[in-house]
Each structure stands twice: as structure tokens, then as C-alpha cells.
Design an enzyme around this catalytic site. Sequence first.
Site, PDB file in Angstrom:
ATOM      1  CG  PHE B 130      -1.964   1.099   1.087  1.00 51.98           C
ATOM      2  CD1 PHE B 130      -2.976   1.021   0.144  1.00 51.98           C
ATOM      3  CD2 PHE B 130      -1.897   2.225   1.880  1.00 51.98           C
ATOM      4  CE1 PHE B 130      -3.907   2.039   0.001  1.00 51.98           C
ATOM      5  CE2 PHE B 130      -2.824   3.254   1.746  1.00 51.98           C
ATOM      6  CZ  PHE B 130      -3.828   3.156   0.806  1.00 51.98           C
ATOM      7  CG  ASP B 200       0.106  -2.124   7.007  1.00 48.93           C
ATOM      8  OD1 ASP B 200      -0.932  -2.446   7.635  1.00 48.93           O
ATOM      9  OD2 ASP B 200       0.162  -1.122   6.283  1.00 48.93           O
ATOM     10  CE1 TYR B 225      -9.596   3.038   6.350  1.00 49.35           C
ATOM     11  CE2 TYR B 225      -8.560   4.138   8.209  1.00 49.35           C
ATOM     12  CZ  TYR B 225      -8.567   3.813   6.874  1.00 49.35           C
ATOM     13  OH  TYR B 225      -7.559   4.243   6.062  1.00 49.35           O
ATOM     14  CE  LYS B 226      -7.442  -0.505   5.015  1.00 45.40           C
ATOM     15  NZ  LYS B 226      -8.152   0.030   3.837  1.00 45.40           N
ATOM     16  NE  ARG B 413      -9.964  -3.243  -2.708  1.00 41.70           N
ATOM     17  CZ  ARG B 413      -9.403  -2.444  -1.794  1.00 41.70           C
ATOM     18  NH1 ARG B 413      -8.190  -2.713  -1.342  1.00 41.70           N
ATOM     19  NH2 ARG B 413     -10.015  -1.380  -1.357  1.00 41.70           N
TER      20      ARG B 413
END
Lengths: 454, 454
Positions: B130, B200, B225-226, B413
Amino acid sequence: MTTTRQDCRALDAKDPLRALRDLFDIPADTIYLDGNSLGAMPRSAPARVAEVVTREWGRDLIRSWNSAGWFEMPRKVGDQIARLIGAAPGTTIATDSTSVNLFKALSAAQRISAETRPGRWRIVSERSNFPTDLYIAEALCKDKGWELVLVEPHEIAEALKDEKLAILMLTHVNYRTGAMHDMAAITQAAHAAGALVVWDLAHSAGAVPVDLSGADADFAVGCGYKYLNGGPGAPAFVWVNPRHAERCWQPLAGWWGHDKPFAFTPDYQPAPGIVRYQCGTQPMISLAALECGVATVLAAEPLGGMAALRRKSLALTDLFIALVEERCAGHGLSLVTPREHARRGSQVCLSITVSPPAPPLRGSLPPEGAPTGLGRPGAGGEGAYAIVQALIARGVIGDYRAGDGAGHPDILRFGFTPLYLGFEDVWNAVEHLREVLQSGEWQRPEFNRQHAVT
Amino acid sequence: MTTTRQDCRALDAKDPLRALRDLFDIPADTIYLDGNSLGAMPRSAPARVAEVVTREWGRDLIRSWNSAGWFEMPRKVGDQIARLIGAAPGTTIATDSTSVNLFKALSAAQRISAETRPGRWRIVSERSNFPTDLYIAEALCKDKGWELVLVEPHEIAEALKDEKLAILMLTHVNYRTGAMHDMAAITQAAHAAGALVVWDLAHSAGAVPVDLSGADADFAVGCGYKYLNGGPGAPAFVWVNPRHAERCWQPLAGWWGHDKPFAFTPDYQPAPGIVRYQCGTQPMISLAALECGVATVLAAEPLGGMAALRRKSLALTDLFIALVEERCAGHGLSLVTPREHARRGSQVCLSITVSPPAPPLRGSLPPEGAPTGLGRPGAGGEGAYAIVQALIARGVIGDYRAGDGAGHPDILRFGFTPLYLGFEDVWNAVEHLREVLQSGEWQRPEFNRQHAVT
């Protein structure tokens, strides 16, 4: 001629800002003199926060990054704050914490100074600056082989003569004493001495007029949850003078500071201007509450804005000082905050110089390892702490800050937010203080520091 | 034998985690396959957030720092997250953003490596990591005179042979492809090669079993928040192996990381353990929502915890892959995510290798300077983007990620959160995909990238 309660009511009756109080929901039994630590809740906040949670997050889900403007929120709220601090649109971002923003600003200032004035490697600040500012500077200096020098306010002019001075880092209004610096004069003097200036506006933004552009300051940071009424731990803000904004990367080069964050390129290309002072994703629910808080201050704009708020703030603190001196005389209270308007923020601090007899020790000691912040010895500390507790028990909420045993006494600290405080509130607060002192109720065991575990 | 809708209903009927769906409030017309980007809203969140705003902030005001436990919240929520990532209590803090936490972790790893293995000055990461992770590392390398080397996943083993390698920084589950690394094996290999490993967990925490302690990892960060369902921009977390936690300061040495934050001493003394990885004041309203989100994942503990969630996640993604291959055959879709369970996270990514005919160009071009993230050219990109838009219009929310023109294609995705997704949802999602492809409705002008302004 002494001031009476009737006089205070008369002042309220003709207060042009009186209606702004209705923007807040403050418990009826509370006189809130701690808006300098955590601003009161805007009446608009619960519904707005509920909307973000239930509609924007719950119903619209991921689409709200676009449809609710989440991604632009730090810039949008930053522009709103800019109007309160003499900053141009597009120069301020609401993001991260004050400490993190200070790290960005100080790091950038270090880089710019090293490039333009090599051979300077000192940061000067005030010994009684809010500690997190000093810690961030200390860590940066340790990392870079720089030196942090701490001085008293009256030593700043002398410190500017140091030709190794790179950065002067000051908090505009002191968190303990409420003393305010002359931002324009100090910035000018520092520039003349070849130094950059980083200002912390934690106790200024929304509290006193600030003119960053007019003062030609270099960097500024500030707090969202004090006089901006943004809620507990609200995001902070950072401002960078446009002439510096694109001169370097700041080290927290996260994707929100990228020129094209959604291009997902592996290499960092900083965005133009202040946007590069963003780092990672921001807490939208807290940011929405901050927007409500900033809106309460902006609501004063049609009524004269920060200048009108400042007039009322000075009238409130003048009144508080006068009433304390009239009605609480003989109890050993002294004024710590400067009496001179130009040197006073929006708070009043008192020390108690006559240490009253210590109350009998009762109850158990706090557990080993319990936070000790409220239990530092200092002249009058037992009294100052207990008086604040006794006032809180009466619904008059101020706070206590321990002295440092090095010239800074323990203090009783009272913040005055003109948005939601009236003149009769000041009268009532002083009456409670007088009663607490005269009755000796502050000596009750429950107000003693020994009972405080946090 | 092909799978039928009835088969999917039967799987739902015997799903031991079925009841967990009731912990969420998801619009009835939505099949939410984007929990890997923003987790859905827990049903408990609106009331809990309202309580923080109205009672803790509005009524109790400044007292809530103690009475509502605000000051301890990052540690408390950190300990809750710790249970999901194989971490001991007292080793994880919920705070700041993932990017900021990565800066702390990488900086500390740099310091530790420089001290214990001087002469190593390379950080290795994946080219398709990312981007914010790469940007933070790039900025740190620039600052320290280190080098960031980007490799493909199959080149990691070779990269470990580099005797200048100090830190291997990887995201456990790739944000684009959903490919998962073997954390234990890679950590062991990196340690054998003399490198530290920073993980991560943005797409892992709450999504797949993670055992940081078992893998003996060095540092980890992750997102709130995922799959932790903490709300938009929820605070992130950072974990430090206890053997490293007290070896150095991390550079964001704010007051919340001080040993005695309320002693207000001018010099920094880092707190023991993970607490020193805090910096400034945290956004309490967003943090309260994060606690609600973490609680939804912890609610699976009596039902088998992360192992049970993983079983269901794999069953959901297996089903999705099988149904796409059965029912959408002939439309040029290819599986990007690894088929092998041990290498798959909780998402499935598809590319479209046959580029469908471009739709007629209609409407105006996006304004100059509009975000361009959704408009990168790539093989099949027009199709991938438009198909995702057509699915969203039908209430099937996945997302599109542009390719990089260097071997990583544009992708569709789909994230599968076993807490709130059922097997019939997967059936329905694939049916919508089939209909979008067969009908050609994705070619409608409104789904074309040219219409996207953000």
C-alpha cells in the site's frame, strides 16, 4: 464602588453576544470555567455526529468518501479555522494531534533553517511551555544533534542574540499562567535575528484574535478541543506560511499528503501547498464534531467576530479579577495572570500564597504507580488542589495545575469562554469561591489530594 | 455438479456464525463487499457514540477524562485488538493513523538496527505494498540517508541475502490482490538474515488469524476502519515486541507517551512498554466507535474466534470464486487472488483480460485538477471500472483499483467479512455480476470513468 450581582445582570442584558450561549448545551447546575481544557458541547454536535454515524457510515458506507466529502474534510475545516487565526484559505489543515503537527512543523523548520542558515542548530522555547511541545522538540533535537534551550519569558530577547538560534518555538498564550506573547513583535525580532518562529495556538485559536499573516509567522499549530469546542481529543490543526509550504517534505509523508493519493504510485510526490502536511486517514466522526465546534466561533462573525469575543473575554476576566480581589480578600489568593490586557489570554490563574493548615490525613494512600499528576508538592498546593475540588463539587468547574518547585507555583486555573459564559456566571463563581474559602469546606477530607487516584 | 441458490441457503442455515450478522446495521438493499476498505457499522455504534457526545462530553465535560476512562482508552482498545492478533496484553495501543504509527515503528526499527547491526541501511518492501507504507519509508530513508528497495513477492527471499538489509517491511495481506504472506516463515528467515520485520496488518486484523507473538515479529501496525469495523478514519494501532519496546524513544515523543504525563515536567521520560508509542491526545468519539467495532470481532470468541471466522471467510471466498467461474465464464474475468488457502486473505480480486469495446464518449470531461485516481489507463480498465460502478448501482458494493501499467492489472476487488456476509449474499452478488456482464449494462454512459469527478 463595589460591583453587585445587579451590575452583572445589567452587563448580561446588554451583552451583544448573549444569544451565542444558546449554541451550547451546558448542564444547568454547572458554571463551566474549563473551556480552555475541553470546550463545552455545541448543541448541534449530537445530531451532526449521529448523521455521520447512522447515515454517512451506516447507510452510505464507502460511498461517503465522495458523497459526504470526507476526503476534503481536513481542508474544509482547516479553511474554517483559518478565518479565526488570520490565515488565508488553503493554508491550514485540520488533522492529527497538536503534538504530531508540531513534529511536522518543527521538522520542516529545521530543514528550511539548515538549508538557508547552515550552522544554526538551536531551538529556543519557554521553560513553562506546555510539556508536549518541549518533548517533541527534545526528541527532534536528540535525533538531529541539535540543542533545545529553555528560557524564561523575559530571557527571550536575550536568547535571540544567539547566532546558533535556528527556531524560536513558543506557545502564544501560556497554558498555566494565561500570559500572552506579542506575536507580531516577537516574530519580527526573531526574523531580524535570523530565526524561524513556530507558534502553538492551543490557548489562542477561538480565544483571542490571532493574525498569523499579519505577523508573518512561519509555522503554527493548535488544538481543536479547547476554545474551538471540537470535542474530546478533536483533531488539531497546522498552518504553514505559503512561502514555506512547498520548500520541503515534512517527514510524515503519508498518502493524504500525496499529490495524487488515488493514483497509488509507489513513489511519494508531495501535494502542492498545505495539503502535504496531511499524513494518514483522519477520524471522520471526531472531525465532524470539530466542525460543529468551529461553527460556534464562526457564529460570532456577524456580531463582530474575534474582536467582539475578545472584548467580552477581557470584560469577563477583568470582572473575575475585580470580584476575587473585592470579595475573597484576606484568603491569600494572588493573581498569576498578567493584569495588562495586551498580555492576558482568556483565562485567569490564581495562586494561594498563604498555605492553610493541612487537613488531617484520612483514608488510604493512592495505590503504588497511580498517576501522580495531581499530587506534586508546592507552596500552597494542598490548598489550591482542595479549593478546586470543593468548587467542582459545587458545579464550578475550573482546574488545578501543580507547580514545579522552580518558581512556578501551584495554581487554580479558570478559563472564560465568552461564547457561553455570562457576567452573572462570573459573579456566581466568585461567590462559590468566597464561600469555599470562608467556610473552610475545602478542608474536608474528600477534597484532599490523598483521595485522588487519578 | 454446479452450486445452486438452495445450496447457499443450506450453508447459511448451518452457519454457526450466522447470528453475528445481527450485530450490524446494513441497508437491506445492499450486499456489502467493501469491508476491506470501510467496515460496516455495528448496531451498537450510534448509541455508544451518542453517549460519548451527550453524556461524557456534554454533561460530564472535563471530568470524563477520569470518570469515563478517556485517558486509558487507547490502551484498553489496544488490549482488545491484541486478542485478535496474537499479542499479549499491554503490547498494543489504539492510536493515531496507520501511517503515523508506521513512522514510529520504522523509526524505532531503524534505531535498533543501527545500534545492533551497524552498517545496514536498506529497507526492503514490496513494490505493490500500500503506497502510504512506501511513502513513509521513502521519507525516512531520505532523512537518514538510507535506501528503500522495492521488490516483487517472489524476490523477497533473494533480497534477504543482502547484507545491507536492516528492515523488511511488508503488508501481511496485499491490499490489491488479497495475497497473504507466511508471517512466521518470512519473519524467521528475515531474523536469520539479521533483519528486523515490520508488518502492516491493515487487511489482516479481524480478517485472518494473526499470531505476532508466535511469529516473533518485531513491529506491527494496523488499521481500525477495515475489518475491525471502527468507522471512517478510526484510530489505527501499533504493536511492539516487548523485547524492543523499551530499547529506544520513538521520535513522536508526545506527552501521552511520557512516564508521568500529568507531572508536566519539561523533560521527556518515556513511559515503560508500549505506552511510549503514544504521542498526543486521541479523538475520543472516533475511538469509542472503534471499540464498538472491535467488539463485533471479539463477539466471535465464544463461537471459535478468528479460527471460526477464517473458516467461514475461506468458504465465502471459495464459493465466490467457484460461482464466478461457473456462472460468469466467457466474459474475460481472471482470478488475481491466490487460490491456495494459505496464501489468500479475506478478499477476492478479479481482472478483466478481454477489454470490451469502449463506450461512446458522452458528457463533459472532469474539471481540470479533479482527482484522477479512478482514471488510470490499464488493460481492461474501462471495463473493470464500469463493471464495479454498475454493480454499485445494483447495491453490490465492491471497489475498483487501477493497475500500474507495470504488471499489475486493473482489478475488481471484493472483500468478504464473515461477520456480516452469508452464502446467499455471495450467490446474489455473483448473479448481479453475471447480469451486468451479460446485459452489457456496464457500458451505459453513467458508469464510464469520464463521468467520475472524484
